[in-house]
Scaffold this motif. Sequence first.
Motif, PDB file in Angstrom:
ATOM      1  N   VAL A 182      24.838 -24.238   3.733  1.00 36.63           N
ATOM      2  CA  VAL A 182      23.622 -24.201   4.164  1.00 36.63           C
ATOM      3  C   VAL A 182      22.986 -24.831   4.777  1.00 36.63           C
ATOM      4  CG1 VAL A 182      22.736 -25.153   1.170  1.00 36.63           C
ATOM      5  CG2 VAL A 182      21.949 -22.626   1.889  1.00 36.63           C
ATOM      6  N   ARG A 183      23.093 -25.700   4.591  1.00 37.53           N
ATOM      7  CA  ARG A 183      22.781 -26.825   5.583  1.00 37.53           C
ATOM      8  C   ARG A 183      23.729 -27.942   6.083  1.00 37.53           C
ATOM      9  NH1 ARG A 183      19.671 -26.001   1.514  1.00 37.53           N
ATOM     10  NH2 ARG A 183      20.269 -27.252   0.136  1.00 37.53           N
ATOM     11  N   TYR A 242      17.587 -17.586   7.805  1.00 39.95           N
ATOM     12  CA  TYR A 242      16.982 -19.119   7.799  1.00 39.95           C
ATOM     13  C   TYR A 242      18.640 -18.842   7.347  1.00 39.95           C
ATOM     14  CZ  TYR A 242      15.888 -18.907   3.233  1.00 39.95           C
ATOM     15  OH  TYR A 242      15.222 -18.181   1.804  1.00 39.95           O
ATOM     16  N   GLN A 260      23.398 -15.154  -6.918  1.00 39.44           N
ATOM     17  CA  GLN A 260      22.100 -15.518  -5.601  1.00 39.44           C
ATOM     18  C   GLN A 260      20.764 -14.892  -6.089  1.00 39.44           C
ATOM     19  OE1 GLN A 260      22.566 -17.910  -3.720  1.00 39.44           O
ATOM     20  NE2 GLN A 260      24.742 -18.325  -4.114  1.00 39.44           N
ATOM     21  N   THR A 297      19.555 -17.383  -9.610  1.00 35.43           N
ATOM     22  CA  THR A 297      18.397 -17.523  -9.488  1.00 35.43           C
ATOM     23  C   THR A 297      17.555 -15.531  -8.822  1.00 35.43           C
ATOM     24  OG1 THR A 297      19.060 -19.264  -7.590  1.00 35.43           O
ATOM     25  CG2 THR A 297      16.706 -18.344  -6.959  1.00 35.43           C
ATOM     26  N   PRO A 319      11.817 -18.734  -5.774  1.00 33.80           N
ATOM     27  CA  PRO A 319      11.818 -19.412  -4.771  1.00 33.80           C
ATOM     28  C   PRO A 319      10.791 -18.574  -3.582  1.00 33.80           C
ATOM     29  CG  PRO A 319      14.274 -19.439  -5.142  1.00 33.80           C
ATOM     30  CD  PRO A 319      13.577 -18.721  -6.306  1.00 33.80           C
ATOM     31  N   GLN A 330       9.939 -20.433  -0.265  1.00 32.13           N
ATOM     32  CA  GLN A 330       9.873 -21.377   0.652  1.00 32.13           C
ATOM     33  C   GLN A 330       9.023 -21.551   1.618  1.00 32.13           C
ATOM     34  OE1 GLN A 330      13.410 -21.089   0.691  1.00 32.13           O
ATOM     35  NE2 GLN A 330      14.083 -19.670  -0.428  1.00 32.13           N
ATOM     36  N   ASP A 387      11.756 -23.394  -4.028  1.00 32.41           N
ATOM     37  CA  ASP A 387      12.656 -23.936  -3.671  1.00 32.41           C
ATOM     38  C   ASP A 387      11.295 -23.503  -2.013  1.00 32.41           C
ATOM     39  OD1 ASP A 387      15.285 -24.490  -4.719  1.00 32.41           O
ATOM     40  OD2 ASP A 387      15.688 -22.854  -3.571  1.00 32.41           O
ATOM     41  N   PHE A 412      13.449 -28.921   1.554  1.00 33.47           N
ATOM     42  CA  PHE A 412      14.710 -28.923   2.716  1.00 33.47           C
ATOM     43  C   PHE A 412      13.714 -28.941   4.320  1.00 33.47           C
ATOM     44  CE2 PHE A 412      16.194 -26.161  -0.748  1.00 33.47           C
ATOM     45  CZ  PHE A 412      16.860 -27.145  -1.056  1.00 33.47           C
ATOM     46  N   SER A 420      17.338 -26.067   8.747  1.00 29.96           N
ATOM     47  CA  SER A 420      18.961 -26.410   9.457  1.00 29.96           C
ATOM     48  C   SER A 420      19.325 -24.774   9.937  1.00 29.96           C
ATOM     49  CB  SER A 420      20.114 -26.855   8.791  1.00 29.96           C
ATOM     50  OG  SER A 420      21.214 -27.385   8.365  1.00 29.96           O
ATOM     51  N   ARG A 452      21.673 -22.371  11.391  1.00 27.32           N
ATOM     52  CA  ARG A 452      22.734 -21.829  11.173  1.00 27.32           C
ATOM     53  C   ARG A 452      23.706 -20.527  11.908  1.00 27.32           C
ATOM     54  NH1 ARG A 452      25.575 -24.460   7.909  1.00 27.32           N
ATOM     55  NH2 ARG A 452      25.278 -25.696  10.053  1.00 27.32           N
TER      56      ARG A 452
HETATM   57  N1  SAH Z   1      19.825 -17.110  -3.162  1.00 29.93           N
HETATM   58  C1  SAH Z   1      18.900 -18.685  -3.689  1.00 29.93           C
HETATM   59  C2  SAH Z   1      19.087 -19.903  -2.855  1.00 29.93           C
HETATM   60  C3  SAH Z   1      20.326 -20.139  -2.150  1.00 29.93           C
HETATM   61  S1  SAH Z   1      20.363 -21.155  -1.128  1.00 29.93           S
HETATM   62  C4  SAH Z   1      17.018 -17.804  -3.326  1.00 29.93           C
HETATM   63  O1  SAH Z   1      17.640 -17.209  -2.450  1.00 29.93           O
HETATM   64  O2  SAH Z   1      16.972 -18.012  -3.367  1.00 29.93           O
HETATM   65  C5  SAH Z   1      19.214 -22.154  -1.524  1.00 29.93           C
HETATM   66  C6  SAH Z   1      18.184 -22.750  -0.795  1.00 29.93           C
HETATM   67  O3  SAH Z   1      18.066 -23.584  -0.187  1.00 29.93           O
HETATM   68  C7  SAH Z   1      17.388 -21.909  -0.415  1.00 29.93           C
HETATM   69  O4  SAH Z   1      16.807 -21.238  -1.377  1.00 29.93           O
HETATM   70  C8  SAH Z   1      16.477 -22.217   0.607  1.00 29.93           C
HETATM   71  O5  SAH Z   1      15.261 -22.746   0.304  1.00 29.93           O
HETATM   72  C9  SAH Z   1      17.583 -22.858   1.076  1.00 29.93           C
HETATM   73  N2  SAH Z   1      18.291 -23.043   2.810  1.00 29.93           N
HETATM   74  C10 SAH Z   1      18.885 -22.088   3.016  1.00 29.93           C
HETATM   75  N3  SAH Z   1      19.500 -21.769   4.082  1.00 29.93           N
HETATM   76  C11 SAH Z   1      18.829 -23.127   4.504  1.00 29.93           C
HETATM   77  C12 SAH Z   1      18.353 -23.481   6.110  1.00 29.93           C
HETATM   78  N4  SAH Z   1      19.306 -22.883   7.071  1.00 29.93           N
HETATM   79  N5  SAH Z   1      17.730 -24.550   6.127  1.00 29.93           N
HETATM   80  C13 SAH Z   1      17.172 -25.645   5.658  1.00 29.93           C
HETATM   81  N6  SAH Z   1      16.794 -24.607   4.145  1.00 29.93           N
HETATM   82  C14 SAH Z   1      18.007 -23.813   3.328  1.00 29.93           C
END
Ligand code: SAH
Length: 466
Positions: free
Chosen positions: A77-78, A190, A228, A263, A290, A292, A330, A361, A364, A366
């Motif tokens: 994820v990061r 993201y 998820q 979640t 979340p 974001q 989140d 966070f 990051s 990807r």
């Molecule tokens: N399915 C869940 C979360 C999965 S990932 C949802 O949708 O809430 C968990 C968290 O990681 C996300 O909610 C997001 O805040 C963070 N995240 C995901 N991709 C990221 C990235 N590329 N950079 C930073 N944080 C990220």
Amino acid sequence: MAELTNIEIEKQREYIQKMRLVNEVRKTAPKAFVETYGCAQNENDSERICGMLFDMGYEFCDDVKDADLVIYNTCAVRENAELRVFGNLGALKHLKAKKSSLIIGVCGCMVQQGHIAEQIKKKYKHVDMVFGTHALVRLPQLLWEAMENGRAFDIHSSDGEIFEGITTKREKLPLAKIPIMYGCNNFCTYCIVPYVRGRERSRTMESVLKEVREVAELGYKEVMLLGQNVNSYGKDLDCGTSFAKLLTEVCKVDGIERVRFMTSHPKDISDELIEVMAENDKICKQLHLPVQCGSDRILKKMNRSYTREKYLDIVKKVREKMPDIVLTTDIIVGFPGETNEDFEETMSILREVEYDMIFSFIYSKRKGTPAAEMEDCLSPEEKHKNFERMVEFQNVISKKKNDAYLGKCEKVLVEGPSKNNPEFLSGRTDGGKIVNFQGKDTLVGEIVTVKITEVKTWSLIGEIID
Ligand code: SAH
Ligand code: SF4
Ligand code: F3S
């Protein structure tokens, strides 16, 4: 698909048996070291990895130096999660040089990405086994092949399958994690998860309920339903079921006293779900929602499908029905194109909602996601400055939210000794807040009443009341 699933499971049992026979003739049982990165879904996958290993005759160890088999179940994820895995793999080279029989495996989300699997294949020659999220069920066969042929790779298996009936070696009582669905269809710009976990697919309600009954019989009192985006549970089953309906049924299982879930995507949260949560005492009054980001412009670029206003309406509705709900979220700081003005909108949503806790966070990049191609405008220093400011600001709110618990009596499900002070027991309130208090070990697994006497930013301290 059901047929394919059965064939896979039969094959899996055959290889479990073969591995078991090999392991049984050894003088001592081989030891496995399994390390998990990432989310609760990955933790649950590791419980199934450990279940298969247990069936194959492995014992478990906490020190990689004692291991005959090392498995890293990875997260993508990061970037920092990936860097840690590469660092740990590098360090294992010396261990393998000393103990050539050591088998090293890497699985999970990170290696479901083709470029990472290739990198490991080419540059980490001491790694024996690489398998993606869709190949979990084939672990026994891959292990067999790695021992026979030196190396085994499986990252291309198609997604869309659900394998029922894999042994699960669960965490200790009283909490059991139960997946209700796999994958994600949302493609937030993201996020790597949809690429490494495949499309959304729900387990049938009967399969979920069967597992809930099993854990209840084993003595688990709390279940955490995983997905998820649990709010879209059942949409792919075409049988009129919904997450709210599943929750209602799970609550009816004898012996289960608390039900949580993770979640919820704000775009799919239904009035039906809010009603069911509010009316059912077994459903914990905790919602991880979340957001974001607080800026509509960025939410759109993130493909989150809700506006700030719509999100705030949901929070209002939830709080009207459940005034004591514990709300968490989140946040991503520094999404491409986020300006300081956008960031201020995130700060203002934190001020407005007053979450109990946030998981924050720094963005990051990807590979393969749409956001990786978007233009950035803030420097890493500016992003870090904003991030630090946000964390400090939220700490004050979290402490303030906890202050409201001072002097209150809370029902706490006791989980075990406190991590920081073994003289204390630790458990959680219905809302999911950690409470530490003094008490006998025999209380583990019980629900007790604790009066809150002291409050910290991340936890509560209390005294047990009869
Ligand atoms: N399915 C869940 C979360 C999965 S990932 C949802 O949708 O809430 C968990 C968290 O990681 C996300 O909610 C997001 O805040 C963070 N995240 C995901 N991709 C990221 C990235 N590329 N950079 C930073 N944080 C990220
Ligand atoms: Fe990622 Fe969005 Fe799916 Fe969550 S809902 S897993 S953030 S794509
Ligand atoms: Fe990470 Fe995979 Fe979970 S990418 S957050 S372990 S679904």
